[in-house]
Write a protein that holds these residues in place. Structure first.
Motif, short mmCIF file in Angstrom:
data_model
loop_
_atom_site.label_atom_id
_atom_site.label_comp_id
_atom_site.label_asym_id
_atom_site.label_seq_id
_atom_site.Cartn_x
_atom_site.Cartn_y
_atom_site.Cartn_z
N SER A 1 0.82 -1.21 0.00
CA SER A 1 0.00 0.00 0.00
C SER A 1 0.85 1.26 0.00
CB SER A 1 -0.94 0.01 1.21
OG SER A 1 -1.70 1.19 1.24
N HIS A 2 1.85 1.33 0.86
CA HIS A 2 2.63 2.57 0.96
C HIS A 2 4.12 2.34 1.19
CE1 HIS A 2 2.44 1.71 5.26
NE2 HIS A 2 1.12 1.62 5.15
N GLY A 3 4.59 1.10 1.10
CA GLY A 3 6.00 0.82 1.32
C GLY A 3 6.76 0.65 0.02
N THR A 4 8.01 0.17 0.13
CA THR A 4 8.86 -0.05 -1.04
C THR A 4 9.47 -1.45 -0.96
OG1 THR A 4 10.81 0.87 0.06
CG2 THR A 4 9.42 2.40 -1.17
N TYR A 5 10.18 -1.77 -2.02
CA TYR A 5 10.86 -3.07 -2.04
C TYR A 5 11.93 -3.13 -0.95
CZ TYR A 5 13.19 -7.20 -3.92
OH TYR A 5 13.74 -8.46 -4.08
N GLN A 6 12.57 -2.02 -0.70
CA GLN A 6 13.58 -1.98 0.36
C GLN A 6 12.92 -2.16 1.73
OE1 GLN A 6 15.86 1.65 0.43
NE2 GLN A 6 17.68 0.58 1.21
N THR A 7 11.72 -1.64 1.88
CA THR A 7 10.98 -1.86 3.13
C THR A 7 10.71 -3.36 3.34
OG1 THR A 7 9.89 0.27 2.82
CG2 THR A 7 8.93 -1.21 4.43
N TYR A 8 10.37 -4.03 2.25
CA TYR A 8 10.09 -5.47 2.35
C TYR A 8 11.35 -6.24 2.74
CZ TYR A 8 9.04 -10.25 0.93
OH TYR A 8 8.86 -11.61 0.92
N THR A 9 12.47 -5.95 2.10
CA THR A 9 13.71 -6.68 2.43
C THR A 9 14.15 -6.40 3.86
OG1 THR A 9 15.01 -4.84 1.47
CG2 THR A 9 14.48 -6.71 0.04
N THR A 10 13.94 -5.19 4.34
CA THR A 10 14.28 -4.88 5.73
C THR A 10 13.34 -5.60 6.69
OG1 THR A 10 15.07 -2.70 5.04
CG2 THR A 10 14.60 -3.00 7.37
N ALA B 1 5.04 -12.13 -9.87
CA ALA B 1 4.12 -11.02 -10.12
C ALA B 1 4.17 -10.00 -8.99
CB ALA B 1 2.70 -11.55 -10.31
N GLN B 2 4.26 -10.48 -7.75
CA GLN B 2 4.34 -9.58 -6.61
C GLN B 2 5.67 -8.82 -6.59
OE1 GLN B 2 3.55 -12.58 -3.56
NE2 GLN B 2 1.59 -11.55 -3.04
N VAL B 3 6.75 -9.49 -6.97
CA VAL B 3 8.05 -8.81 -7.01
C VAL B 3 8.03 -7.68 -8.03
CG1 VAL B 3 10.48 -9.10 -7.63
CG2 VAL B 3 9.36 -10.81 -6.19
N LEU B 4 7.52 -7.97 -9.23
CA LEU B 4 7.43 -6.92 -10.26
C LEU B 4 6.51 -5.79 -9.80
CD1 LEU B 4 8.02 -5.87 -13.10
CD2 LEU B 4 6.08 -7.26 -13.92
N LYS B 5 5.37 -6.13 -9.22
CA LYS B 5 4.43 -5.10 -8.76
C LYS B 5 5.07 -4.21 -7.68
CE LYS B 5 0.63 -4.79 -9.43
NZ LYS B 5 -0.46 -5.49 -8.71
N LEU B 6 5.75 -4.82 -6.70
CA LEU B 6 6.34 -4.03 -5.62
C LEU B 6 7.48 -3.16 -6.13
CD1 LEU B 6 6.19 -3.38 -2.66
CD2 LEU B 6 7.70 -5.34 -2.18
N ARG B 7 8.25 -3.66 -7.06
CA ARG B 7 9.33 -2.83 -7.63
C ARG B 7 8.76 -1.66 -8.44
NH1 ARG B 7 13.33 -7.85 -9.48
NH2 ARG B 7 14.52 -7.92 -7.51
N LEU C 1 12.73 -2.75 -16.07
CA LEU C 1 11.72 -2.36 -15.08
C LEU C 1 11.10 -1.01 -15.44
CD1 LEU C 1 10.27 -2.81 -12.36
CD2 LEU C 1 12.19 -1.61 -11.28
N VAL C 2 11.94 -0.07 -15.83
CA VAL C 2 11.42 1.26 -16.20
C VAL C 2 10.51 1.16 -17.41
CG1 VAL C 2 12.08 3.56 -17.02
CG2 VAL C 2 13.39 2.48 -15.19
N ILE C 3 10.90 0.34 -18.38
CA ILE C 3 10.07 0.17 -19.58
C ILE C 3 8.72 -0.45 -19.22
CG2 ILE C 3 9.90 -1.07 -21.76
CD1 ILE C 3 12.94 -0.73 -22.03
N SER C 4 8.72 -1.42 -18.32
CA SER C 4 7.46 -2.03 -17.90
C SER C 4 6.56 -1.03 -17.19
CB SER C 4 7.74 -3.23 -16.99
OG SER C 4 8.29 -2.82 -15.75
N ALA C 5 7.16 -0.14 -16.39
CA ALA C 5 6.37 0.89 -15.70
C ALA C 5 5.80 1.90 -16.68
CB ALA C 5 7.24 1.58 -14.65
N ILE C 6 6.57 2.20 -17.72
CA ILE C 6 6.08 3.14 -18.74
C ILE C 6 4.89 2.53 -19.48
CG2 ILE C 6 6.67 4.29 -20.89
CD1 ILE C 6 9.52 4.57 -19.84
#
Length: 309
Positions: free
Chosen positions: A71-80, A94-100, A134-139
């Motif tokens: 909802s409001h975190g980042t991938y770095q938040t998840y690894t921490t 799918a979750q990894v791509l979505k969170l990134r 990753l940037v291309i997928s977000a675009i």
């Protein structure tokens, strides 16, 4: 548009929460919602009572924490969080791509975070090529508007979709930021109004000065025209008077010269007559001389010769 699309994608999961009374069903609902490629906002799902009830079950409480990260975190938040909470559910592809992708939206707020090196470290990507993918997928997903700069190893983001949920207790700070922004806007608007007023006053002053100058110039031109007209009329009159005076002087000079000529001629004649009279007198005196000293005949001859003359 992207936000509406994301909310529409979340609607089925919101409907399923009504029947997800068991913790296991609610946990599965979290996994399904976070794996869907079209769901990017989770605030409403997070506020559902059945989802909040997961915090009461230690076995499924990490699913609630996972949904909060999406909802409001980042991938770095998840690894921490994995370090502090080993029971945190693992992510599928799918979750990894979505969170990134969601993390990229958060990082795009600061251009200094968009170097290839920083993105690779923060998002746990193996190479710069993975960063570009990753940037291309977000675009293509409509999450950001960006350009890749491989030469400088930087991502230039020009637009970000509003698809991130606010963090808890972030509303007061957001309101404070909005109030500060509103105050700056009001100050800027006031400055602009003052500048507009100043510009209008200056424009009115310039228009007044221009009108006054035009009127003054027109008056000066009219005065000059009248002066030229009067001068032309006065000059013609004066030239006419001068011609009359010149003609009169010429006549006077001509008449004086003529009279003088007459006088000179008469004087010459008079002088000639005087001389003649003198000669006559002398002749007469000669005739009247006493002939005692000369011969009488000689005197007669002289008288005869004078008579002939």
């Amino acid at each position: 548009m992207e936000q509406t699309k994301a909310l529409n994608a979340l609607e089925p999961y919101l409907a399923l929460t009504k029947s997800a009374t068991a913790p296991r069903a609610a946990a599965d609902l979290v996994t399904q919602a976070t794996s869907n490629p079209n769901t990017y906002v989770f605030a409403e799902l997070l506020q559902a009572p059945q989802i909040q009830a997961l915090s009461q079950t230690p076995e499924y409480a990490p699913y609630l924490q996972l949904l909060e990260i999406f909802s409001h975190g980042t991938y770095q938040t998840y690894t921490t969080a994995q370090t502090s909470t080993p029971s945190l559910p693992p992510l599928n592809d799918a979750q990894v791509l979505k969170l990134r992708q969601l993390s990229l939206l958060t990082l795009a707020r600061n251009p200094h975070n968009l170097t290839y090196t920083n993105l690779q470290t923060t998002l746990g990507l193996p190479s710069p090529r993975a960063v570009e993918e990753l940037v291309i997928s977000a675009i293509y997903a409509g999450l950001i508007e960006a350009q890749l700069d491989p030469r400088h190893q930087t991502v230039h983001v020009s637009g970000v979709a509003p698809l991130r949920d606010p963090e808890p207790n972030s509303i007061p700070s957001a309101l404070a930021a909005l109030r500060a922004f509103s105050a700056r806007c009001e100050t800027t608007l006031q400055d602009l109004e003052n500048q507009v007023t100043t510009v209008r006053s200056a424009a009115i002053s310039r228009a007044t000065e221009k009108q006054t100058a035009s009127q003054t110039q027109a008056k000066l031109l009219e005065d000059q025209r009248r002066a030229d007209t009067n001068a032309s009329a006065l000059g013609a009159h004066t030239r006419g008077q001068n011609r009359i005076i010149d003609a009169a002087v010429a006549r006077l000079r001509g008449g004086g010269a003529a009279s003088l000529g007459v006088q000179s001629r008469s004087g010459k004649r008079g002088s000639g007559s005087l001389e003649t009279s003198q000669d006559s007198d002398e002749a007469m005196d000669v005739d009247e001389e006493d002939p005692d000293e000369g011969d009488v005949g000689q005197g007669r001859k002289q008288r005869q010769s004078r008579r002939k003359l």
